[in-house]
Write a protein that holds these residues in place. Structure first.
Motif, PDB file in Angstrom:
ATOM      1  N   VAL A 405     -59.471  26.209  -9.544  1.00 16.11           N
ATOM      2  CA  VAL A 405     -60.940  26.162  -9.536  1.00 16.11           C
ATOM      3  C   VAL A 405     -61.488  27.160  -8.522  1.00 16.11           C
ATOM      4  O   VAL A 405     -62.447  27.890  -8.799  1.00 16.11           O
ATOM      5  CB  VAL A 405     -61.427  24.735  -9.217  1.00 16.11           C
ATOM      6  CG1 VAL A 405     -62.953  24.697  -9.150  1.00 16.11           C
ATOM      7  CG2 VAL A 405     -60.914  23.748 -10.269  1.00 16.11           C
ATOM      8  N   ASN A 408     -61.080  30.824  -9.807  1.00 18.02           N
ATOM      9  CA  ASN A 408     -61.933  31.173 -10.942  1.00 18.02           C
ATOM     10  C   ASN A 408     -63.400  30.880 -10.736  1.00 18.02           C
ATOM     11  O   ASN A 408     -64.235  31.287 -11.533  1.00 18.02           O
ATOM     12  CB  ASN A 408     -61.421  30.482 -12.204  1.00 18.02           C
ATOM     13  CG  ASN A 408     -60.140  31.131 -12.656  1.00 18.02           C
ATOM     14  OD1 ASN A 408     -60.141  32.294 -13.001  1.00 18.02           O
ATOM     15  ND2 ASN A 408     -59.044  30.400 -12.602  1.00 18.02           N
ATOM     16  N   GLY A 409     -63.704  30.145  -9.680  1.00 16.82           N
ATOM     17  CA  GLY A 409     -65.103  29.858  -9.376  1.00 16.82           C
ATOM     18  C   GLY A 409     -65.726  31.011  -8.588  1.00 16.82           C
ATOM     19  O   GLY A 409     -66.919  31.035  -8.361  1.00 16.82           O
ATOM     20  N   ASP A 410     -64.925  31.947  -8.200  1.00 13.59           N
ATOM     21  CA  ASP A 410     -65.481  33.036  -7.395  1.00 13.59           C
ATOM     22  C   ASP A 410     -64.688  34.304  -7.618  1.00 13.59           C
ATOM     23  O   ASP A 410     -64.208  34.933  -6.691  1.00 13.59           O
ATOM     24  CB  ASP A 410     -65.456  32.661  -5.915  1.00 13.59           C
ATOM     25  CG  ASP A 410     -66.371  33.575  -5.105  1.00 13.59           C
ATOM     26  OD1 ASP A 410     -67.308  34.140  -5.701  1.00 13.59           O
ATOM     27  OD2 ASP A 410     -66.139  33.709  -3.900  1.00 13.59           O
ATOM     28  N   ARG A 412     -65.670  37.229  -9.656  1.00 10.92           N
ATOM     29  CA  ARG A 412     -66.306  38.542  -9.738  1.00 10.92           C
ATOM     30  C   ARG A 412     -66.823  39.049  -8.406  1.00 10.92           C
ATOM     31  O   ARG A 412     -66.905  40.236  -8.177  1.00 10.92           O
ATOM     32  CB  ARG A 412     -67.472  38.492 -10.726  1.00 10.92           C
ATOM     33  CG  ARG A 412     -67.000  38.362 -12.162  1.00 10.92           C
ATOM     34  CD  ARG A 412     -68.011  38.923 -13.120  1.00 10.92           C
ATOM     35  NE  ARG A 412     -69.351  38.477 -12.769  1.00 10.92           N
ATOM     36  CZ  ARG A 412     -70.436  38.895 -13.375  1.00 10.92           C
ATOM     37  NH1 ARG A 412     -70.353  39.759 -14.354  1.00 10.92           N
ATOM     38  NH2 ARG A 412     -71.617  38.448 -13.029  1.00 10.92           N
TER      39      ARG A 412
ATOM     40  N   VAL B 317     -64.963  29.184 -18.234  1.00 14.72           N
ATOM     41  CA  VAL B 317     -66.423  29.101 -18.270  1.00 14.72           C
ATOM     42  C   VAL B 317     -66.884  28.037 -17.269  1.00 14.72           C
ATOM     43  O   VAL B 317     -67.813  28.247 -16.480  1.00 14.72           O
ATOM     44  CB  VAL B 317     -66.924  28.759 -19.688  1.00 14.72           C
ATOM     45  CG1 VAL B 317     -68.414  28.423 -19.678  1.00 14.72           C
ATOM     46  CG2 VAL B 317     -66.638  29.914 -20.651  1.00 14.72           C
ATOM     47  N   THR B 319     -65.383  26.774 -14.597  1.00 16.92           N
ATOM     48  CA  THR B 319     -65.209  27.112 -13.185  1.00 16.92           C
ATOM     49  C   THR B 319     -66.208  28.193 -12.760  1.00 16.92           C
ATOM     50  O   THR B 319     -66.682  28.191 -11.620  1.00 16.92           O
ATOM     51  CB  THR B 319     -63.776  27.608 -12.886  1.00 16.92           C
ATOM     52  OG1 THR B 319     -63.380  28.583 -13.849  1.00 16.92           O
ATOM     53  CG2 THR B 319     -62.779  26.453 -12.936  1.00 16.92           C
ATOM     54  N   ALA B 320     -66.550  29.101 -13.692  1.00 18.99           N
ATOM     55  CA  ALA B 320     -67.579  30.107 -13.369  1.00 18.99           C
ATOM     56  C   ALA B 320     -68.913  29.420 -13.090  1.00 18.99           C
ATOM     57  O   ALA B 320     -69.624  29.780 -12.151  1.00 18.99           O
ATOM     58  CB  ALA B 320     -67.726  31.116 -14.516  1.00 18.99           C
ATOM     59  N   GLY B 323     -68.913  28.014  -9.765  1.00 15.02           N
ATOM     60  CA  GLY B 323     -69.060  29.045  -8.745  1.00 15.02           C
ATOM     61  C   GLY B 323     -70.379  29.799  -8.826  1.00 15.02           C
ATOM     62  O   GLY B 323     -70.569  30.794  -8.143  1.00 15.02           O
ATOM     63  N   GLU B 324     -71.291  29.324  -9.678  1.00 13.64           N
ATOM     64  CA  GLU B 324     -72.616  29.950  -9.851  1.00 13.64           C
ATOM     65  C   GLU B 324     -72.476  31.435 -10.188  1.00 13.64           C
ATOM     66  O   GLU B 324     -73.261  32.269  -9.741  1.00 13.64           O
ATOM     67  CB  GLU B 324     -73.503  29.741  -8.612  1.00 13.64           C
ATOM     68  CG  GLU B 324     -73.700  28.255  -8.305  1.00 13.64           C
ATOM     69  CD  GLU B 324     -74.703  27.979  -7.193  1.00 13.64           C
ATOM     70  OE1 GLU B 324     -74.931  28.879  -6.368  1.00 13.64           O
ATOM     71  OE2 GLU B 324     -75.250  26.854  -7.172  1.00 13.64           O
ATOM     72  N   ASP B 325     -71.458  31.733 -10.986  1.00  9.83           N
ATOM     73  CA  ASP B 325     -71.109  33.105 -11.329  1.00  9.83           C
ATOM     74  C   ASP B 325     -71.560  33.378 -12.766  1.00  9.83           C
ATOM     75  O   ASP B 325     -71.099  32.734 -13.700  1.00  9.83           O
ATOM     76  CB  ASP B 325     -69.580  33.242 -11.196  1.00  9.83           C
ATOM     77  CG  ASP B 325     -69.057  34.607 -11.617  1.00  9.83           C
ATOM     78  OD1 ASP B 325     -69.868  35.487 -11.929  1.00  9.83           O
ATOM     79  OD2 ASP B 325     -67.824  34.770 -11.630  1.00  9.83           O
ATOM     80  N   ALA B 326     -72.484  34.325 -12.938  1.00 10.46           N
ATOM     81  CA  ALA B 326     -73.025  34.655 -14.276  1.00 10.46           C
ATOM     82  C   ALA B 326     -71.997  35.472 -15.056  1.00 10.46           C
ATOM     83  O   ALA B 326     -72.254  36.584 -15.492  1.00 10.46           O
ATOM     84  CB  ALA B 326     -74.342  35.414 -14.136  1.00 10.46           C
ATOM     85  N   ASN B 327     -70.835  34.895 -15.246  1.00 10.51           N
ATOM     86  CA  ASN B 327     -69.686  35.606 -15.805  1.00 10.51           C
ATOM     87  C   ASN B 327     -69.696  35.520 -17.325  1.00 10.51           C
ATOM     88  O   ASN B 327     -68.947  34.743 -17.927  1.00 10.51           O
ATOM     89  CB  ASN B 327     -68.414  34.975 -15.224  1.00 10.51           C
ATOM     90  CG  ASN B 327     -67.210  35.836 -15.452  1.00 10.51           C
ATOM     91  OD1 ASN B 327     -67.086  36.452 -16.509  1.00 10.51           O
ATOM     92  ND2 ASN B 327     -66.321  35.884 -14.479  1.00 10.51           N
ATOM     93  N   LEU B 400     -66.557  22.516 -13.933  1.00 11.88           N
ATOM     94  CA  LEU B 400     -65.218  22.056 -13.528  1.00 11.88           C
ATOM     95  C   LEU B 400     -65.054  22.376 -12.050  1.00 11.88           C
ATOM     96  O   LEU B 400     -65.012  23.545 -11.662  1.00 11.88           O
ATOM     97  CB  LEU B 400     -64.141  22.765 -14.354  1.00 11.88           C
ATOM     98  CG  LEU B 400     -62.683  22.561 -13.922  1.00 11.88           C
ATOM     99  CD1 LEU B 400     -62.295  21.088 -13.898  1.00 11.88           C
ATOM    100  CD2 LEU B 400     -61.737  23.337 -14.845  1.00 11.88           C
ATOM    101  N   THR B 401     -64.980  21.337 -11.250  1.00  9.84           N
ATOM    102  CA  THR B 401     -64.972  21.530  -9.798  1.00  9.84           C
ATOM    103  C   THR B 401     -63.664  21.032  -9.182  1.00  9.84           C
ATOM    104  O   THR B 401     -62.877  20.354  -9.832  1.00  9.84           O
ATOM    105  CB  THR B 401     -66.120  20.727  -9.149  1.00  9.84           C
ATOM    106  OG1 THR B 401     -65.869  19.327  -9.380  1.00  9.84           O
ATOM    107  CG2 THR B 401     -67.468  21.099  -9.755  1.00  9.84           C
TER     108      THR B 401
END
Lengths: 413, 413
Positions: A405, A408-410, A412, B317, B319-320, B323-327, B400-401
């Protein structure tokens, strides 16, 4: 790339022999990273037979489209691989980038663009500046050398924590041939990253159609039987090149995959593919445990594989493994949700050698202690007998951890 | 159960009116937990019409088997629900436990065992000691009262962090009727039938076959369109009871689901089902963000739903989102792996109102800042236009955290 290495990494790396007919070089073209190699050129001095299998994604990357178009010609002179940018979802710019790269590579090597193969891994959706290749490919071709497999494996890493190499040998009609392979991939085994790329080469002399048949058959129980996170990349590429250099030792060219002289080669190839595929799982993002899921007694082999993948992709099964929890109820759940034929009252489940459930209920001799001892291992075998047929399959996965997690949560930023 | 409440929990709970013809009581039978209610009895003083939809798991729990067998009789006098033990994968003992529970409940209420419905939630594979119900059901029937919906919702919680209740009203032929519902569920939630337990009751007078048709139709865009972790429970149960008490106000019994007098009722029911289903997602294990995935322009509505679920179930998706990631590259990946028809070069993707990709590449006006601002919200709308047809669907999921991993890596102990 941070110096962290998966705890599941191989203790030692294979010593990779040079392979006749293949030269390689890497360069730092500055695609995305600074101060690291990010381009690999593999050159075949004489036209090599080529086979490939690619992602089944409906949104494949531009290099996958490019390779698919060239494959019917069956002959390769060079492969260009870059990390840092997947050249996926890049529209017309992406197609133009593959064309420019192929043109530069063909000029450097001295061949047709039809004989060039390409693969890219990295971020999706960013235009790839292919002019960066033009400046380095000539020099790479001049510098390319045979003893370079380990460096090649390193050049294509992204979130991988170790390079993946494997080598095997076999005889064809009494002549020894070698098979070398490299792979990369850790997550999105499935895009943004951890696209799975693997390149295998042999000095055997085998016709393209036979090579393709061997590869298509070999990929099913190996690369197509591993999963890190159920997410399929837009860029998955597995290619097999045969330089034919062993013909100098008297190996007669093999034209058909059903030729009995290929038996040892086929076994060696499949073993190498499995070796590389398992190395990918062992480098699964955040992985701390490796799980081998075997399903027997299913309606068919296909059904067994779908059940095995349902188990291997279940977040609840994977988190239980991370927690060293012998939670076989989640295995039951995953069998049930697979949609395949199953009879609750015939199901049996093992962790390692410990049978935890039989005939639709907890094993009368169930020992939490014994089951937990298996879960505490690094490599965990799970077996399920569906009890209704003879179909069987084995797949491999890793656990789902907080680190997955975090990675993949961070990604980019 | 730890006092932690999902940050996505409703700000206020609905005030649940009593519903004529339904009485409820809860008790602490000590199934698994100490000092908390773990059994719910719902009593219908006159035979109620009943409808149900259940898990599609091939390994359903014993109570699911039991309810399925009784459902063709169409009439309910009581429902017994317990938490702490799912009575799933418990073999013959599990069947015996349902029979003993039904016998005790039928004796307490004074009806046939055919008129009893059962549901269990909790650990899989542990035998359920049904003798514990025998001691409490008589007293519960005596104590049962109409104004008890909120307490009932609390009694069936497991890893839920808040009770889930909803109420609606509608008119049938000019007579006002009420619909009340409760639900539980936080993990092992995936869209293959109502992935959890939910019980809905109305005082409307509707025949069982009509009730079943309404429920089967209503479950698709609601409970069957939510997913927390793609894992389908062995015990999913959604039941709808109609006491018919509104006949006292002159409501004529409705025999067919296509009766135009049901229009307002159908809308109210579907709205209530959606309300409860979204409450389940908002209590997704470890969830901090709610994601609404809308797919338009697909080949068909079914294709749109499969693509939407492929996005909503993708670990990358989810986990992005965490992470507040506009991936959006991961959205492309998930569309591609769905297997449904898609044309990369027609795809468009939005986060909220921000279009991030169009015609197979990054939107020319793309603003990372604007996209990231959407990702920082608590509720995140994602829209994908496949661009090839008119099929559309909406599904809901959560992020997903690390907390999901923590909760499920150590659930049984």
């Amino acid at each position: 790339m941070s110096g962290f290495v998966s705890p599941l990494a191989p203790q030692t790396f294979a010593t990779m022999p040079a392979l006749r007919g293949v030269r390689m070089a890497t360069a730092a073209a500055g695609i995305k990273y600074k101060n690291r190699t990010d381009v690999l050129l593999m050159v075949f001095d004489r036209p090599a037979s080529v086979a490939g299998v690619f992602t089944r994604s409906k949104c494949p990357s531009a290099p996958v489209d490019f390779c698919r178009a060239n494959l019917p010609h069956g002959v390769a002179r060079a492969l260009v691989v870059n990390s840092g940018n997947a050249n996926a979802f890049t529209g017309k710019k992406g197609k133009a980038a593959t064309e420019l790269t192929a043109k530069s590579a063909a000029a450097a090597v001295g061949c047709s663009e039809r004989e060039i193969y390409l693969a890219s891994t990295g971020v999706i959706g960013e235009p790839l500046d292919a002019t960066k290749f033009a400046g380095v490919l000539n020099d790479m071709n001049s510098a390319a050398t045979g003893d370079f497999w380990f460096e090649a494996a390193k050049a294509i890493m992204t979130t991988d924590t170790y390079p993946k190499v494997a080598t095997r040998s076999a005889e064809i009609g009494g002549v020894k041939v070698t098979i070398n392979g490299i792979a990369k991939g850790a997550g999105m085994i499935a895009p943004d990253m951890a696209t799975m790329l693997s390149f295998v080469a042999t000095d055997a002399d085998i016709a393209p159609s036979a090579l393709q048949a061997l590869l298509s058959e070999g990929v099913e129980p190996t690369f197509n039987s591993v999963t890190v996170d159920s997410d399929t990349s837009t860029s998955d590429t597995l290619m097999l090149f045969a330089t034919g250099a062993a013909s100098a030792d008297g190996q007669d060219r093999v034209e058909s995959a059903s030729d009995p002289r290929l038996e040892a080669f086929r076994n060696a190839l499949n073993d190498l593919l499995k070796d590389l595929a398992l190395q990918v799982v062992r480098d699964g993002e955040g992985a701390r445990k490796m799980v081998e899921v075997t399903v027997v007694g299913a309606e068919s082999d296909d059904a067994a594989k779908r059940i095995a993948l349902s188990i291997a992709n279940s977040p609840l099964v994977k988190t239980a493994v991370a927690g060293e929890d012998a939670n076989w109820g989640r295995i039951v759940m995953a069998v049930g949700k697979s949609g395949e034929m199953a009879d609750r009252d015939r199901l049996a489940i093992w962790f390692g050698d410990v049978r935890v459930a039989v005939e639709g209920e907890r094993d009368p001799g169930y020992s939490e202690e014994a089951a937990t001892a298996v879960m505490q291992r690094q490599d965990i075998p799970v077996k399920v007998d569906i009890g209704i047929g003879t179909g069987k399959a084995t797949v491999w996965t890793c656990d789902l951890t907080k680190e997955y997690v975090a990675i993949n949560g961070d990604y980019r930023s």
